[in-house]
Design a protein around this motif. Sequence first.
Motif, short mmCIF file in Angstrom:
data_model
loop_
_atom_site.label_atom_id
_atom_site.label_comp_id
_atom_site.label_asym_id
_atom_site.label_seq_id
_atom_site.Cartn_x
_atom_site.Cartn_y
_atom_site.Cartn_z
N ASP A 38 0.84 -1.19 0.00
CA ASP A 38 0.00 0.00 0.00
C ASP A 38 0.88 1.25 0.00
O ASP A 38 1.64 1.49 0.94
N THR A 40 -0.61 4.33 -0.80
CA THR A 40 -1.61 5.38 -0.91
C THR A 40 -1.12 6.70 -0.31
O THR A 40 -1.53 7.77 -0.75
N ALA A 43 -0.23 9.52 -2.63
CA ALA A 43 -1.23 10.08 -3.54
C ALA A 43 -1.08 11.58 -3.73
O ALA A 43 -1.34 12.11 -4.81
N LEU A 46 0.98 12.62 -6.77
CA LEU A 46 0.58 12.26 -8.14
C LEU A 46 0.63 13.49 -9.04
O LEU A 46 0.39 14.62 -8.58
N GLY A 51 -5.51 11.10 -9.55
CA GLY A 51 -5.98 11.15 -8.18
C GLY A 51 -6.31 9.78 -7.65
O GLY A 51 -6.39 8.81 -8.40
N CYS A 52 -6.52 9.70 -6.37
CA CYS A 52 -6.86 8.47 -5.68
C CYS A 52 -8.08 8.77 -4.82
O CYS A 52 -7.99 9.54 -3.87
N GLU A 56 -10.29 4.20 -2.87
CA GLU A 56 -9.23 3.52 -3.63
C GLU A 56 -7.94 3.48 -2.82
O GLU A 56 -7.73 4.28 -1.91
N ARG A 57 -7.08 2.56 -3.19
CA ARG A 57 -5.74 2.46 -2.62
C ARG A 57 -4.76 2.30 -3.77
O ARG A 57 -5.05 1.63 -4.76
N MET A 58 -3.60 2.93 -3.65
CA MET A 58 -2.53 2.73 -4.62
C MET A 58 -1.64 1.63 -4.07
O MET A 58 -1.32 1.61 -2.88
#
Length: 77
Positions: A38, A40, A43, A46, A51-52, A56-58
């Motif tokens: 993870d 996130t 974010a 970015l 966007g996140c 959502e999770r990156m």
Amino acid sequence: MKALFVRRLVPPPACHGTYGCPDLWELADGDFAVIGEDITALAAQLPPGAGCAPTERMVRVPRALLVQARRSIPSEP
């Protein structure tokens, strides 16, 4: 949300005693599930226009995992 995991797109990971490993699965609806670290928290860094969403999770996916999965990802649903 109910998703049916149809098949793993890469060989099973060897975790060497750790919890979790990067992984990639095809879902019954044709989408994919990605398991990764993870990231996130990044974010805010970015580029503009990306966007996140709060839902959502990156995740970080090792390059080798995607390269390995390339042959297994269908070009058509």
